[in-house]
Structures are given as C-alpha cells and as structure tokens.
Design a protein around this motif. Structure first.
Motif, PDB file in Angstrom:
ATOM      1  N   GLY A 325      27.958  37.471 -50.659  1.00  0.00           N
ATOM      2  CA  GLY A 325      28.914  36.384 -50.672  1.00  0.00           C
ATOM      3  C   GLY A 325      28.439  35.221 -49.815  1.00  0.00           C
ATOM      4  N   ALA A 326      29.305  34.279 -49.580  1.00  0.00           N
ATOM      5  CA  ALA A 326      28.924  33.042 -48.899  1.00  0.00           C
ATOM      6  C   ALA A 326      29.322  33.015 -47.438  1.00  0.00           C
ATOM      7  CB  ALA A 326      29.560  31.846 -49.617  1.00  0.00           C
ATOM      8  N   SER A 327      29.662  34.162 -46.842  1.00  0.00           N
ATOM      9  CA  SER A 327      30.104  34.164 -45.446  1.00  0.00           C
ATOM     10  C   SER A 327      28.926  33.914 -44.523  1.00  0.00           C
ATOM     11  CB  SER A 327      30.732  35.513 -45.096  1.00  0.00           C
ATOM     12  OG  SER A 327      29.756  36.526 -45.185  1.00  0.00           O
ATOM     13  N   GLU A 328      29.246  33.406 -43.303  1.00  0.00           N
ATOM     14  CA  GLU A 328      28.181  33.149 -42.327  1.00  0.00           C
ATOM     15  C   GLU A 328      27.519  34.450 -41.908  1.00  0.00           C
ATOM     16  OE1 GLU A 328      27.636  31.264 -37.832  1.00  0.00           O
ATOM     17  OE2 GLU A 328      29.518  30.996 -38.904  1.00  0.00           O
ATOM     18  N   GLY A 329      28.291  35.541 -41.837  1.00  0.00           N
ATOM     19  CA  GLY A 329      27.718  36.816 -41.432  1.00  0.00           C
ATOM     20  C   GLY A 329      26.729  37.350 -42.443  1.00  0.00           C
ATOM     21  N   GLY A 330      26.903  36.980 -43.725  1.00  0.00           N
ATOM     22  CA  GLY A 330      25.983  37.450 -44.749  1.00  0.00           C
ATOM     23  C   GLY A 330      24.630  36.809 -44.689  1.00  0.00           C
ATOM     24  N   VAL A 331      24.513  35.702 -43.956  1.00  0.00           N
ATOM     25  CA  VAL A 331      23.233  35.007 -43.844  1.00  0.00           C
ATOM     26  C   VAL A 331      22.179  35.912 -43.215  1.00  0.00           C
ATOM     27  CG1 VAL A 331      22.017  33.112 -42.702  1.00  0.00           C
ATOM     28  CG2 VAL A 331      24.232  32.696 -43.782  1.00  0.00           C
ATOM     29  N   GLY A 332      22.509  36.513 -42.072  1.00  0.00           N
ATOM     30  CA  GLY A 332      21.559  37.358 -41.368  1.00  0.00           C
ATOM     31  C   GLY A 332      21.182  38.589 -42.168  1.00  0.00           C
ATOM     32  N   ARG A 333      22.178  39.242 -42.788  1.00  0.00           N
ATOM     33  CA  ARG A 333      21.880  40.449 -43.557  1.00  0.00           C
ATOM     34  C   ARG A 333      20.982  40.132 -44.748  1.00  0.00           C
ATOM     35  NH1 ARG A 333      27.383  41.197 -42.465  1.00  0.00           N
ATOM     36  NH2 ARG A 333      27.950  40.438 -44.550  1.00  0.00           N
ATOM     37  N   ALA A 334      21.292  39.047 -45.442  1.00  0.00           N
ATOM     38  CA  ALA A 334      20.491  38.671 -46.610  1.00  0.00           C
ATOM     39  C   ALA A 334      19.047  38.350 -46.211  1.00  0.00           C
ATOM     40  CB  ALA A 334      21.116  37.481 -47.327  1.00  0.00           C
ATOM     41  N   MET A 335      18.874  37.630 -45.097  1.00  0.00           N
ATOM     42  CA  MET A 335      17.523  37.261 -44.670  1.00  0.00           C
ATOM     43  C   MET A 335      16.751  38.484 -44.177  1.00  0.00           C
ATOM     44  SD  MET A 335      15.303  34.924 -44.638  1.00  0.00           S
ATOM     45  CE  MET A 335      16.187  33.367 -44.852  1.00  0.00           C
ATOM     46  N   ARG A 336      17.430  39.410 -43.517  1.00  0.00           N
ATOM     47  CA  ARG A 336      16.756  40.641 -43.085  1.00  0.00           C
ATOM     48  C   ARG A 336      16.209  41.404 -44.285  1.00  0.00           C
ATOM     49  NH1 ARG A 336      17.410  42.612 -37.864  1.00  0.00           N
ATOM     50  NH2 ARG A 336      18.878  41.449 -36.560  1.00  0.00           N
ATOM     51  N   ARG A 337      17.038  41.564 -45.310  1.00  0.00           N
ATOM     52  CA  ARG A 337      16.585  42.299 -46.483  1.00  0.00           C
ATOM     53  C   ARG A 337      15.463  41.558 -47.207  1.00  0.00           C
ATOM     54  NH1 ARG A 337      22.217  43.473 -47.211  1.00  0.00           N
ATOM     55  NH2 ARG A 337      22.381  41.838 -48.792  1.00  0.00           N
ATOM     56  N   ALA A 338      15.560  40.220 -47.240  1.00  0.00           N
ATOM     57  CA  ALA A 338      14.517  39.433 -47.896  1.00  0.00           C
ATOM     58  C   ALA A 338      13.187  39.542 -47.148  1.00  0.00           C
ATOM     59  CB  ALA A 338      14.950  37.975 -48.010  1.00  0.00           C
ATOM     60  N   THR A 339      13.235  39.373 -45.841  1.00  0.00           N
ATOM     61  CA  THR A 339      11.986  39.410 -45.065  1.00  0.00           C
ATOM     62  C   THR A 339      11.409  40.818 -44.954  1.00  0.00           C
ATOM     63  OG1 THR A 339      13.309  39.503 -43.033  1.00  0.00           O
ATOM     64  CG2 THR A 339      12.484  37.337 -43.717  1.00  0.00           C
ATOM     65  N   ASP A 340      12.264  41.857 -45.051  1.00  0.00           N
ATOM     66  CA  ASP A 340      11.742  43.228 -45.042  1.00  0.00           C
ATOM     67  C   ASP A 340      10.691  43.411 -46.135  1.00  0.00           C
ATOM     68  OD1 ASP A 340      13.050  44.166 -42.882  1.00  0.00           O
ATOM     69  OD2 ASP A 340      14.586  45.289 -43.954  1.00  0.00           O
ATOM     70  N   GLN A 341      10.962  42.842 -47.299  1.00  0.00           N
ATOM     71  CA  GLN A 341      10.001  42.962 -48.395  1.00  0.00           C
ATOM     72  C   GLN A 341       8.950  41.872 -48.353  1.00  0.00           C
ATOM     73  OE1 GLN A 341       9.787  40.867 -51.478  1.00  0.00           O
ATOM     74  NE2 GLN A 341       8.026  42.100 -52.092  1.00  0.00           N
ATOM     75  N   LEU A 342       9.382  40.635 -48.056  1.00  0.00           N
ATOM     76  CA  LEU A 342       8.461  39.504 -48.147  1.00  0.00           C
ATOM     77  C   LEU A 342       7.390  39.520 -47.061  1.00  0.00           C
ATOM     78  CD1 LEU A 342      10.840  36.567 -49.124  1.00  0.00           C
ATOM     79  CD2 LEU A 342       9.081  37.647 -50.531  1.00  0.00           C
ATOM     80  N   LEU A 343       7.738  39.935 -45.849  1.00  0.00           N
ATOM     81  CA  LEU A 343       6.734  39.957 -44.791  1.00  0.00           C
ATOM     82  C   LEU A 343       5.597  40.921 -45.128  1.00  0.00           C
ATOM     83  CD1 LEU A 343       8.889  39.735 -41.541  1.00  0.00           C
ATOM     84  CD2 LEU A 343       7.386  37.993 -42.515  1.00  0.00           C
ATOM     85  N   VAL A 344       5.937  42.037 -45.762  1.00  0.00           N
ATOM     86  CA  VAL A 344       4.889  42.962 -46.198  1.00  0.00           C
ATOM     87  C   VAL A 344       4.053  42.323 -47.303  1.00  0.00           C
ATOM     88  CG1 VAL A 344       4.420  45.204 -47.229  1.00  0.00           C
ATOM     89  CG2 VAL A 344       6.264  44.965 -45.560  1.00  0.00           C
ATOM     90  N   ALA A 345       4.749  41.705 -48.276  1.00  0.00           N
ATOM     91  CA  ALA A 345       4.027  41.056 -49.374  1.00  0.00           C
ATOM     92  C   ALA A 345       3.158  39.919 -48.844  1.00  0.00           C
ATOM     93  CB  ALA A 345       5.014  40.523 -50.409  1.00  0.00           C
ATOM     94  N   PHE A 346       3.711  39.128 -47.915  1.00  0.00           N
ATOM     95  CA  PHE A 346       2.942  38.025 -47.351  1.00  0.00           C
ATOM     96  C   PHE A 346       1.715  38.538 -46.588  1.00  0.00           C
ATOM     97  CE2 PHE A 346       6.682  34.804 -47.030  1.00  0.00           C
ATOM     98  CZ  PHE A 346       6.651  34.670 -48.405  1.00  0.00           C
ATOM     99  N   PHE A 347       1.877  39.677 -45.903  1.00  0.00           N
ATOM    100  CA  PHE A 347       0.735  40.245 -45.179  1.00  0.00           C
ATOM    101  C   PHE A 347      -0.358  40.650 -46.158  1.00  0.00           C
ATOM    102  CE2 PHE A 347      -1.419  44.166 -43.833  1.00  0.00           C
ATOM    103  CZ  PHE A 347      -2.116  43.676 -42.726  1.00  0.00           C
ATOM    104  N   VAL A 348       0.017  41.300 -47.242  1.00  0.00           N
ATOM    105  CA  VAL A 348      -0.968  41.721 -48.240  1.00  0.00           C
ATOM    106  C   VAL A 348      -1.638  40.500 -48.857  1.00  0.00           C
ATOM    107  CG1 VAL A 348      -1.296  42.902 -50.443  1.00  0.00           C
ATOM    108  CG2 VAL A 348       0.264  43.857 -48.736  1.00  0.00           C
ATOM    109  N   VAL A 349      -0.797  39.533 -49.256  1.00  0.00           N
ATOM    110  CA  VAL A 349      -1.332  38.328 -49.894  1.00  0.00           C
ATOM    111  C   VAL A 349      -2.239  37.568 -48.931  1.00  0.00           C
ATOM    112  CG1 VAL A 349      -0.707  36.056 -50.781  1.00  0.00           C
ATOM    113  CG2 VAL A 349       0.543  38.076 -51.535  1.00  0.00           C
ATOM    114  N   THR A 350      -1.802  37.409 -47.694  1.00  0.00           N
ATOM    115  CA  THR A 350      -2.601  36.670 -46.711  1.00  0.00           C
ATOM    116  C   THR A 350      -3.915  37.390 -46.428  1.00  0.00           C
ATOM    117  OG1 THR A 350      -0.620  35.777 -45.673  1.00  0.00           O
ATOM    118  CG2 THR A 350      -2.628  35.729 -44.375  1.00  0.00           C
ATOM    119  N   GLY A 351      -3.850  38.711 -46.276  1.00  0.00           N
ATOM    120  CA  GLY A 351      -5.070  39.459 -46.006  1.00  0.00           C
ATOM    121  C   GLY A 351      -6.099  39.295 -47.109  1.00  0.00           C
ATOM    122  N   THR A 352      -5.669  39.406 -48.355  1.00  0.00           N
ATOM    123  CA  THR A 352      -6.611  39.276 -49.471  1.00  0.00           C
ATOM    124  C   THR A 352      -7.085  37.838 -49.640  1.00  0.00           C
ATOM    125  OG1 THR A 352      -4.692  39.101 -50.949  1.00  0.00           O
ATOM    126  CG2 THR A 352      -5.699  41.261 -50.716  1.00  0.00           C
TER     127      THR A 352
END
Length: 850
Positions: A325-352
């Motif tokens: 939803g659009a609540s302020e509290g959902g901002v942190g949860r959504a970004m945590r879940r996004a970066t959990d996957q993206l930081l790993v993907a970014f590490f793989v992509v950056t390394g290669t």
C-alpha cells in the motif's frame, strides 16, 4: 549464504534506517571527486598508442638523427602556397614577404625559415643571407633571370622536396610549394597529425597568430602545423559534444520519462547518473590518468549501466510497494525486499562487468589498459551509487512525500501483469515452453556462423581515425548557428600534401641500421639486403629501389671526379660500392657540399643509418610491414623496420591481439566467477553457465555484424568485444538472478505437507514451477530491461552523429551490443533455463531409480 545475507541486512539498515546519513556521505564524496575532476588533463592522437613499441622507437631515432628538409620538425610551421605558378616572380616575393612578416613578430619566436623562394634568391645572389636581401634580389631580377635561377636550383634535392610533384624545371613552374618556419619552443612538440591535444601546446597560439599575419600577404598561403591540428582536434571534440550531448540528453530524458513516469524518481535517477560520471572523472584526476579519445567511451558505458541499475531499483521497489500500500511504513519494508534481491544481482552484474572491462589491462597498449582500469573503477562507483545512494534517496523522498501528502505519479512497475509490455514479453516464455531445443539450435547455428564470418574482420590504425572528415556531413551543416560545426581544414590539407608532395615517407618504409658502419663489409651488407626484393617493394633489375648513404656516394661521385676515383680505389669487387677504407670515404663525403644530403642517411658518428625503400602503391599495409621486417633481417647489423606504415600496422596487430586476448580472459574469468558466485548464492554452479550462454551468442552476433557493416577494429572499437561481454552480462545476470529468487521463493513458501502431497506429481509440478518463475521474471525484470535497453541504445547510438567517424562507429557497435544482449537475455536465457531444468529432472529421476 548466511554471511552474505548478514552483509545485505547491514546495508539495508543503512539504506532504510539511516537514509539521511547515507545521502550526506555520498554528497561529501561527490564534492571531493568533483575537485579531482577539475584536474583531468586531455591527450589525443596516435602518439599515445605508439609509445614504447620497437617500430616507434626506431622511427623516433630516424626522425631525431636523419631529418630531411621537408620533414616536420619540433616547433615548426608549414606555409603551403598554391597558385597557377608559385615560381613566378610575384608568388616568390609573396612567400618571402610572408616569412619576413612572421620573422618580424617577436612573439612568434621564429628561429629560421626555409623555402624554395629563398633558394632561388640565393641562387641569384649568393650573398643574400637575410630575408630582406633575398627580397631585394628577387625584386631586381627579371622574369628570365628568375627562370634561369629556378633551373639551376632544380639540381638541389632540398629545392625539389619543397615543390609539388608537378614541378617542371624547363618551364620553371609548379602549382604548390611549402615553406618551413622553425620556432624557438622551450619544449619539443611532435608536429604531426595526431599530436598531443593538450591545452598547453604553445604552437597552437603561435600558429593561430601566424594565420592572421600570413593572411595579410596577397597570395594563397595556408598555415599548417601541430598547433592547427591541436586546435581542430579540440574543436572536433567540443563540436561533437555540442551536437551529441543535447541529442543524447533529449533521447535519454524521453526514455527515462517513459521508464520512471514520476518527476521525483526522474530527478533522483539523473542525479545518480551525474554523480557516477563525476566520481569517475575525479578518480582520473586524482590518479593522473589523462582523458583520451578512447576514454570518451567510458561516460556512455557508465550511463548505460547506471540507467539499467536505476530502472531496476525503482521498478522492483514499485513491485514490492504495491503489496504494502501507500503508507509511510511500507516504504522501508518494500525497499528492504527490493534491495535483498537487487544488491545480490548488482554484485553479480558488477563483478562480471568489471571482469569484462578489466580484461583490457592485458593489452600491450597503454590507452587500452587505462580504459580497462577507468571503466572497471567506474562500474564499481556505479554499484555504490545505484545500490546504496539511490535506494536511500528514494526512501527519504517517499517518506517526505507521505508526510507532506504529495502524490506519486506513474508508480506502476514496467511490464506488470496485464500490461501490453508484460504480454509481449511473455512471448519468450511461450517460445521456451513450446520448443526450447529449437531456440538453442538456432542460437548455436547463429553463433557459429557469425563467429566464423567475423574472423575476416579488418583491423586498422591511422591518423585519419582521429581527424575530422574531409567534408562536413550535410546533416551537420543544416544545424542552427549555435550547433553548426566550423569548417575543418586539417584533413583536407593533409590529403593535399599527400597527393602533391613526394616526401620520404610517401609509399615508403625505412630500415633503421645500428652498428659500426666504418667496417669494410658495412655498405656491401646494404647491397646484399637489396637483392631479390619482396613483392611489395619497388624493384629495379632485381634490386630494391632504395635511397641510402650508398645512393649519396654514387650521386656525388658523378659530380666530383676526385671523389669518384676515391670510391673506385676502395671498391675491391667493382660493383660501385666501396668496401675498403670506409672511414676515409665518409670523411671526404661529409666534408663536401653533399654533407647535408649524406647526413639524411648516416649519422655523424657513423653508428647508425637509414635506408628508405619505395613500396608499391597497391600493396597492403600488412604485406609491406611483413616484407620490410624480412628485409631488415638480411642486414649484418641490428636493423629495425620502421616508418609510419610499419608503426601503424604494428599497432593494428596489437589492437587485434588485445581484442582477442581481452575477450578470452574476460570469458574465462567471468565463467569462473559466475560458477563460484552461483554455487555460493544458490547452490547451483550450473547457473553460471546459464548466465554465460546468451552472452557468447550476442558477442558472436556483434562481431559478425561489424564485418557485415565494414566496421574494423580500431583504437576505439578494439574494446567492443569486452564491452559487449561486460554489458551483456548485465542483462542476462538480472534475468538469472531474478529467476533463482522466484524459483527458490516458491519452494520456501510451500508447507512441508503440501510438498509431500505433490511428490507423485513432482515432475509435472517442477516444470510448472520453472515456467511460473520464468513468467514472473520476464514480466518484472524484462520490463526494467526493456526500459534500460531503449534508453542506453538511444544514449550510445546517438554517437553516430559525432563529427569524427570513429566515434560514430563506436556508438553504433556499442548500441548493437546492448540490443543483442537484451534480445539474447530474453530469448535465449529462458530456453537455457528450461534445458537446465529438464536435465536436472532427468538426472534426479536417474538417481531416484538407482
């Protein structure tokens, strides 16, 4: 697995919990790198590539020790005069007047001048040693006396080299001549096309002023030299930026608006891109790496990767945000879940990607090594900025929005379920479901065919790669005044000189000989080397057409009876070449009127010499270089083949070797890296191979397309295969990493009882899980990849508008590499994943039966 998750959790805490502190740290670092960016120097031309090569070192030695009258020397300006007859009295006086006016200007620091007009004047009056006296001598002479003086001067080799090839001694006429003005410059600057283009070249200012001075003379006289080349090189780069940057900015902005659809997100994405470029330029300034024409490629590459990262961050965050939803509290949860996957993907992509770019450090050419270092460091900066700064800035911005009640615009993710783009992207999954094997067979055939076809790709290296075109393209001339480029003259002037003046370097190569040249066998060794010349050399009665100290000895022997008898006394075998008491022969020659000509071919200490061989105009640069090296091996001394043709061909060979070596190193290093990473992250080393397959296809397609379009490997495109691998991994790694997350997440969320109930349908359900995960991957990540591809293809492809053709070629092949990487990531990767799943299930079934 636990260890890397702990690192990600710590980063999440900073991104979500301390976003303002993160922003402050990154802004301070940006300010620091901004200061470093102001210290970046520039360097352009061919000299940066040819340094430290044997052929170039020999070429420098030849230039240093045997400078012919017409050769460009350090601190020199050429006065190019054209007309119906530059040897007529008015034109001769005009050339001398131009020289005199330049000499009178103290700030031009004229040391000496040479011209055909001065030689004619001294022929009329041997006592006319100053320009004023030479002008008086010409003014007093009648046209008939001048014609007679021209015919007498025609016996002087120096005089002939200053005149165009159409010089007619009988008619005393020529259509062009060149005068040389030497300047007293504190430091030497190579006066050649491709000289250093740093803003500190004193000749640039001198020759700019000389143009205005010579313009006051009533004759068609052009000023030319390294300062003019420097000015135009700088103008070409600036004019290209003036044309390309606005066009690229507009295109990138249009596609970013499509990708972000929100002004705040757009602002954050653009700010992150700017920071990436500032950090990279700051790094170059701090470590002292100059900005070369090759490094022009780095900002577009960083923009390509940065745009991709940025769109992935925003798009994945929006996917997670919809669930909260659009609540302020959902901002942190959504970004945590996004970066959990993206930081790993970014590490793989950056390394290669770093491995792809850093593979260029294996090159023997310093500019290519510097490109690899700068690009690799820039990609690391891109990871930090888009992996940490952008998510933190997005969290801070959305929390502020929530508190202020500011609505968000276009907060739906690209490729969401039910959208047109989402349905279109699902076609690749449907294709893999119907016939993954057929897709792989087609990909294999295309790879083999394109790779084989690409083996015939050309390799080139020349001054022309760095110069503006001879004619400004029509589409550029139609631009409005602020954007319209100036009229460039350098290339046209160089072409004019090449076509009208026969210098020692035209259609010729040089063998630089070092050793005790007073030994009796020295000149006989020269003669032996000239016998039975190779196919690319001009031959005369089975001897190579060559100019050397032997030529000077024979020519002076025809003029001096005493010298001819000296040569004959010391010519034991009677072949016209002395082979005894060479010390006396050299002494007599170097104390004669032929001394100046002799010193063009042998040094004063008799320890080095040059032999200039004429080559056939239709011979290829590769054949001439190969034959010149073969002839050099015939000498009984240390001999090195050199000359512009040999130097440039050796660099072209190094460029091709660098491209192949970099690609091989990048492929091996990337394969090992991916296998290890996916073994650690997902417990499946095979995913490393899955990741690499589409990249091999795209690299082969790119190389084949380059040959099809007639684009050679040159100073810029030499890095394109490693670039294609580095950027291509970006696309496929995002697809593979998202698939592993979706595939593993589905299994983790199932209750044990449900899994046991489905064991009897394991094979069918396993296939369903694969396609469900692929569907979500292609719809979500594929949408972000589409936005990234459109933006970066437009941003890099716009380089085709650059004034210098080599930049246009680089922009085109980079855009093609991105497009091919996108296609193979979405078409080939799903088929490879399906093949992997099928093989895995078959292997599992065999183990169960066992």
């Amino acid at each position: 697995m636990v260890r890397y998750q702990a690192v990600i959790d710590r980063l999440d805490e900073w991104i979500v919990g301390r976003s303002r502190a993160v922003l402050l740290v990154f802004l301070v670092l940006t300010a620091g790198f901004g200061v470093g960016a102001t210290r970046v120097s520039t360097e352009a031309g061919t000299s940066q590539f040819t340094e430290d090569t044997p052929a170039q070192e020999a070429f420098d030695a030849v230039e240093r020790e045997f400078t012919p009258p017409f050769a460009a020397e350090n601190g020199s300006t050429q006065l190019i005069q054209t007309g119906r007859n530059v040897l007529s009295k008015p034109e001769l006086l005009a050339m001398l007047e131009a020289q005199h006016r330049l000499e009178q200007r103290e700030e031009l620091r004229v040391g000496s001048t040479v011209s055909a007009a001065a030689i004619v004047a001294r022929t009329l009056d041997p006592n006319a040693t100053t320009l004023e006296a030479q002008i008086r001598a010409l003014e007093r002479a009648t046209p008939t006396e001048i014609e007679i003086a021209v015919r007498r001067a025609a016996t002087n080799p120096e005089f002939r080299t200053l005149l165009s090839d159409d010089f007619n001694p009988r008619a005393a006429s020529a259509s062009a001549t060149v005068g040389i003005v030497e300047h007293r410059i504190p430091r030497g600057i190579p006066d050649q096309a491709g000289a250093e283009a740093s803003g500190e070249d004193p000749l640039a200012e001198i020759q700019s002023r000389a143009q205005s001075v010579v313009g006051t003379v009533d004759s068609d006289i052009r000023v030319f030299g390294s300062g003019i080349v420097t000015s135009e090189l700088s103008s070409v780069v600036f004019d290209s930026l003036v044309i390309v940057v606005p066009a690229a900015a507009v295109l990138i902005l249009v596609f970013l608006v499509f990708a972000y659809r929100d002004p705040v997100d757009l602002l954050l994405g653009v700010a992150s891109l700017v920071m990436t470029v500032v950090w990279t330029l700051g790094f170059m300034g701090i470590v002292g790496i100059p900005f070369t024409q090759l490094l022009v490629a780095v900002p577009p590459l960083l923009l390509a990767v940065g745009i991709d990262y940025g769109i992935h961050v925003i798009n994945r965050y929006r996917e997670e945000r919809i669930e909260d939803g659009a609540s302020e509290g959902g901002v942190g949860r959504a970004m945590r879940r996004a970066t959990d996957q993206l930081l790993v993907a970014f590490f793989v992509v950056t390394g290669t990607t770093v491995l792809g770019f850093a593979s260029n450090v294996t090159s023997r050419l310093q500019p290519i090594r510097e490109f690899g270092v700068v690009a690799a460091v820039g990609i690391v900066f891109t990871l930090l900025i888009f992996g940490i700064f952008l998510p933190a800035a997005k969290v801070a911005a959305d929390r502020l929005r929530a508190r202020l009640g500011v609505p968000a615009f276009g907060d739906r993710p690209l490729g969401e379920e039910g959208s047109l783009l989402g349905r279109t992207l699902q076609g690749s999954v449907a294709l893999a479901r119907r016939s993954a094997g057929s897709v792989l067979v087609v990909a294999f055939v295309l790879t083999v065919a394109s790779g084989y076809y690409a083996t015939g790709i050309d390799t080139s290296f020349s001054n022309e790669d760095f110069l503006p075109p001879e004619e400004t393209p029509a589409y550029l001339e139609s631009l409005p005044e602020p954007l319209a480029p100036e009229t460039y003259t350098v290339t046209r002037t160089i072409e004019f000189l090449d076509e009208n003046f026969a210098t020692a370097e035209d259609d010729a190569v040089t063998v630089f000989v070092e050793g005790p040249l007073e030994e009796d066998y020295a000149l006989e060794s020269f003669q032996q080397a000239n016998r039975n010349p190779p196919a690319s050399f001009v031959a005369d009665e089975r001897r190579a057409s060559a100019e050397s100290i032997v030529t000077v000895i024979q020519e002076y022997g025809e003029q001096s009876e005493a010298f001819r008898r000296l040569v004959e006394r010391n010519d034991i075998d009677g072949d016209g070449v002395p082979d005894d008491d060479l010390e006396t022969v050299y002494d007599r020659l170097l104390s004669s009127p032929a001394r100046g000509q002799a010193l063009q071919y042998i040094s004063d200490d008799r320890r080095s010499a040059q032999v200039v061989y004429a080559t056939k105009s239709g011979a290829s640069q590769e054949a001439i270089t190969r034959d010149a090296r073969a002839v050099a091996e015939r000498y009984r001394f240390d001999a090195t083949a050199t000359g512009e043709i040999v130097v440039f061909q050796s660099i072209a060979a190094l460029i091709f070797a660098s491209a192949v070596r970099s690609l091989a190193v990048a492929l091996i290093a990337t394969a090992v890296f991916l296998a290890v990473v996916y073994r650690v992250l997902a417990g499946r080393a095979a995913f490393g191979v899955v990741n690499l397959v589409p990249i091999i296809v795209s690299v082969a397609l790119l190389a084949g397309t380059m040959r099809l379009l007639g684009i050679p490997f040159n100073a810029l495109t030499a890095t394109v295969l490693a670039i294609a691998l580095g950027l291509g991994i970006d696309y496929s790694a995002h697809v593979v990493q998202r698939f592993t997350d979706e595939y593993d997440a589905r299994g983790e969320h199932e209750e044990r009882g449900v899994r046991e109930e489905r064991e009897e349908h394991a094979e069918r359900d396993g296939e369903t899980e694969v396609f469900d995960a692929l569907s979500r991957t292609v719809r979500g990540t594929g949408g972000a990849l589409t936005g990234s591809m459109l933006t970066t293809v437009a941003g890099t492809g716009i380089l085709v508008l650059a004034i210098t053709p080599v930049l246009g070629q680089f922009g085109l092949v980079t855009a093609l590499s991105i497009f091919y990487s996108y296609l193979t990531a979405l078409l080939v990767t799903p088929a490879v994943i399906v093949a992997w799943a099928t093989l895995s299930r078959s292997a599992s079934a065999r183990r169960d039966r066992t």
